[in-house]
Design a protein around this motif. Sequence first.
Motif, PDB file in Angstrom:
ATOM      1  N   PRO A  18       5.106 -23.319 -17.972  1.00  0.00           N
ATOM      2  CA  PRO A  18       5.374 -24.727 -18.323  1.00  0.00           C
ATOM      3  C   PRO A  18       4.571 -25.708 -17.476  1.00  0.00           C
ATOM      4  CG  PRO A  18       7.423 -23.476 -18.283  1.00  0.00           C
ATOM      5  CD  PRO A  18       6.351 -22.566 -17.767  1.00  0.00           C
ATOM      6  N   ARG A  19       4.370 -25.406 -16.182  1.00  0.00           N
ATOM      7  CA  ARG A  19       3.626 -26.327 -15.325  1.00  0.00           C
ATOM      8  C   ARG A  19       2.175 -26.456 -15.805  1.00  0.00           C
ATOM      9  NH1 ARG A  19       4.081 -25.055  -9.155  1.00  0.00           N
ATOM     10  NH2 ARG A  19       3.709 -27.285  -8.923  1.00  0.00           N
ATOM     11  N   GLN A  20       1.634 -25.390 -16.371  1.00  0.00           N
ATOM     12  CA  GLN A  20       0.272 -25.462 -16.888  1.00  0.00           C
ATOM     13  C   GLN A  20       0.200 -26.356 -18.123  1.00  0.00           C
ATOM     14  OE1 GLN A  20      -0.149 -21.209 -17.286  1.00  0.00           O
ATOM     15  NE2 GLN A  20      -1.538 -21.079 -15.519  1.00  0.00           N
ATOM     16  N   LEU A  21       1.214 -26.264 -18.971  1.00  0.00           N
ATOM     17  CA  LEU A  21       1.246 -27.135 -20.149  1.00  0.00           C
ATOM     18  C   LEU A  21       1.419 -28.593 -19.733  1.00  0.00           C
ATOM     19  CD1 LEU A  21       3.475 -24.998 -22.544  1.00  0.00           C
ATOM     20  CD2 LEU A  21       0.981 -25.091 -22.405  1.00  0.00           C
ATOM     21  N   LEU A  22       2.261 -28.826 -18.735  1.00  0.00           N
ATOM     22  CA  LEU A  22       2.442 -30.191 -18.232  1.00  0.00           C
ATOM     23  C   LEU A  22       1.132 -30.704 -17.634  1.00  0.00           C
ATOM     24  CD1 LEU A  22       4.308 -32.559 -17.699  1.00  0.00           C
ATOM     25  CD2 LEU A  22       5.015 -31.454 -15.569  1.00  0.00           C
ATOM     26  N   LEU A  23       0.406 -29.843 -16.936  1.00  0.00           N
ATOM     27  CA  LEU A  23      -0.880 -30.245 -16.370  1.00  0.00           C
ATOM     28  C   LEU A  23      -1.866 -30.624 -17.469  1.00  0.00           C
ATOM     29  CD1 LEU A  23      -2.845 -30.578 -14.016  1.00  0.00           C
ATOM     30  CD2 LEU A  23      -3.348 -28.126 -14.190  1.00  0.00           C
ATOM     31  N   ASP A  28      -4.989 -34.781 -20.023  1.00  0.00           N
ATOM     32  CA  ASP A  28      -5.391 -35.499 -21.229  1.00  0.00           C
ATOM     33  C   ASP A  28      -5.175 -36.992 -21.055  1.00  0.00           C
ATOM     34  OD1 ASP A  28      -6.256 -35.707 -23.967  1.00  0.00           O
ATOM     35  OD2 ASP A  28      -4.152 -36.056 -24.496  1.00  0.00           O
ATOM     36  N   THR A  29      -4.119 -37.366 -20.341  1.00  0.00           N
ATOM     37  CA  THR A  29      -3.820 -38.781 -20.113  1.00  0.00           C
ATOM     38  C   THR A  29      -4.765 -39.401 -19.088  1.00  0.00           C
ATOM     39  OG1 THR A  29      -1.478 -38.454 -20.644  1.00  0.00           O
ATOM     40  CG2 THR A  29      -2.050 -40.408 -19.351  1.00  0.00           C
ATOM     41  N   HIS A  30      -4.960 -38.707 -17.968  1.00  0.00           N
ATOM     42  CA  HIS A  30      -5.697 -39.300 -16.845  1.00  0.00           C
ATOM     43  C   HIS A  30      -7.180 -38.925 -16.828  1.00  0.00           C
ATOM     44  CE1 HIS A  30      -1.989 -40.765 -14.997  1.00  0.00           C
ATOM     45  NE2 HIS A  30      -1.452 -39.585 -15.237  1.00  0.00           N
ATOM     46  N   ARG A  31      -7.543 -37.784 -17.423  1.00  0.00           N
ATOM     47  CA  ARG A  31      -8.927 -37.298 -17.434  1.00  0.00           C
ATOM     48  C   ARG A  31      -9.500 -37.193 -16.015  1.00  0.00           C
ATOM     49  NH1 ARG A  31     -10.805 -37.135 -22.858  1.00  0.00           N
ATOM     50  NH2 ARG A  31      -8.868 -37.073 -24.085  1.00  0.00           N
ATOM     51  N   HIS A  32      -8.631 -36.908 -15.057  1.00  0.00           N
ATOM     52  CA  HIS A  32      -9.034 -36.775 -13.660  1.00  0.00           C
ATOM     53  C   HIS A  32      -8.047 -35.838 -12.989  1.00  0.00           C
ATOM     54  CE1 HIS A  32      -9.636 -37.832  -9.410  1.00  0.00           C
ATOM     55  NE2 HIS A  32     -10.841 -38.279  -9.773  1.00  0.00           N
ATOM     56  N   ALA A  67     -19.005 -35.846 -13.634  1.00  0.00           N
ATOM     57  CA  ALA A  67     -19.167 -36.539 -12.354  1.00  0.00           C
ATOM     58  C   ALA A  67     -17.990 -37.458 -12.057  1.00  0.00           C
ATOM     59  CB  ALA A  67     -20.476 -37.329 -12.351  1.00  0.00           C
ATOM     60  N   ARG A  68     -17.456 -38.105 -13.093  1.00  0.00           N
ATOM     61  CA  ARG A  68     -16.388 -39.087 -12.863  1.00  0.00           C
ATOM     62  C   ARG A  68     -15.052 -38.678 -13.484  1.00  0.00           C
ATOM     63  NH1 ARG A  68     -19.048 -45.146 -13.384  1.00  0.00           N
ATOM     64  NH2 ARG A  68     -20.635 -44.879 -11.762  1.00  0.00           N
ATOM     65  N   GLY A  69     -14.903 -37.423 -13.788  1.00  0.00           N
ATOM     66  CA  GLY A  69     -13.631 -37.014 -14.368  1.00  0.00           C
ATOM     67  C   GLY A  69     -13.761 -35.723 -15.149  1.00  0.00           C
ATOM     68  N   MET A  70     -12.926 -35.580 -16.151  1.00  0.00           N
ATOM     69  CA  MET A  70     -12.900 -34.362 -16.946  1.00  0.00           C
ATOM     70  C   MET A  70     -12.714 -34.708 -18.411  1.00  0.00           C
ATOM     71  SD  MET A  70     -10.426 -32.076 -14.471  1.00  0.00           S
ATOM     72  CE  MET A  70     -10.880 -30.509 -15.213  1.00  0.00           C
ATOM     73  N   GLU A  71     -13.301 -33.895 -19.278  1.00  0.00           N
ATOM     74  CA  GLU A  71     -13.164 -34.074 -20.721  1.00  0.00           C
ATOM     75  C   GLU A  71     -12.734 -32.745 -21.327  1.00  0.00           C
ATOM     76  OE1 GLU A  71     -13.415 -36.619 -22.850  1.00  0.00           O
ATOM     77  OE2 GLU A  71     -13.803 -38.062 -21.242  1.00  0.00           O
ATOM     78  N   PRO A  72     -11.778 -32.743 -22.262  1.00  0.00           N
ATOM     79  CA  PRO A  72     -11.362 -31.477 -22.873  1.00  0.00           C
ATOM     80  C   PRO A  72     -12.442 -30.918 -23.786  1.00  0.00           C
ATOM     81  CG  PRO A  72     -10.242 -33.322 -23.931  1.00  0.00           C
ATOM     82  CD  PRO A  72     -10.979 -33.890 -22.756  1.00  0.00           C
ATOM     83  N   THR A  73     -12.580 -29.617 -23.776  1.00  0.00           N
ATOM     84  CA  THR A  73     -13.444 -28.926 -24.728  1.00  0.00           C
ATOM     85  C   THR A  73     -12.702 -28.818 -26.059  1.00  0.00           C
ATOM     86  OG1 THR A  73     -12.574 -26.740 -24.199  1.00  0.00           O
ATOM     87  CG2 THR A  73     -14.381 -27.566 -22.819  1.00  0.00           C
TER      88      THR A  73
END
Length: 311
Positions: A18-23, A28-32, A67-73
Amino acid sequence: MTSGPGPADTSLMLHVRPRQLLLLARLDTHRHLGRAAEAMNISQPAATKLLQQLEDSLGERLFERLARGMEPTPYGEILIRYARRVLSDFGSAREEMLALRSGLSGSLRVGSVPGAVPELLAPALVEYHRRHPQVAVSVVVETSDVMQAQLEQGDVDLVLGRLTDSYDEAKYASVPLLGESQVVVVRAAHPVFERATVTLAEMANWSWVLQPPGSPQRGRFEAAMREAGIQARLDIIETASPIAITALLENSDMAAVMPASQASHYARLGVLRTVPVELPVRVPPICLVTRQDRVLSPAAAQFRRQLLGGG
């Protein structure tokens, strides 16, 4: 009919926590990663480990590190949708448990298009609340495309609206409940009522308040104008908010399009009037829409039965 998870899926599910799903939802919300970890009250190294373990279990990269965050594949987008459904369903279950503990019997989350509110939703909810005062009811009013997205994500139990082309109809149960004409409305003291007649071509020069692109009403209104030979570019303010629409109309000579029952509601309040012009806009009936693959809560199932005339 879909089958349950196979042995390989069951084994994999045991490694998804569950913690992985919450992450995933927080990412997705913060992209960081740092901000997502902070939102979960865990360290960034712990969040990194959770994500890495999930990606290793699935054998797919879920986020691209930028460089400034993360984007989902694309794989991440799929699992994010699943994570949000799981978290939403858990939240609904928790709400029902808390409601049961306090002597209530659950919650009802209804999504509706504005046109369904005066004649369909409001009377039904008044009667439902009278019969079931212990149920906590929440209502979201938006356009059909937005409501269907919320139903897809599990944010509402059922929708009073219309299926849009961007969704697979086989995934939904849809029952027509209300079909009616669309009319043009303006403020009660609009100067158009001082004229003997008005045509649709003349109204093309007006300023309009219309629903955003993607809504059935907007698409069919623009198609009707083209079919009538009106090619002029309309002066438009876009909003799906009934409050914003009525406030804009009250304070200007703008016009809007709405279902006849909704127009009658505002006419009874002395706020708006219907312009006496035939509007060649035909939209599909408003339907009761639910997901085929989800079981309704007892509170939502009872509201569905009431809407369908089953008491």
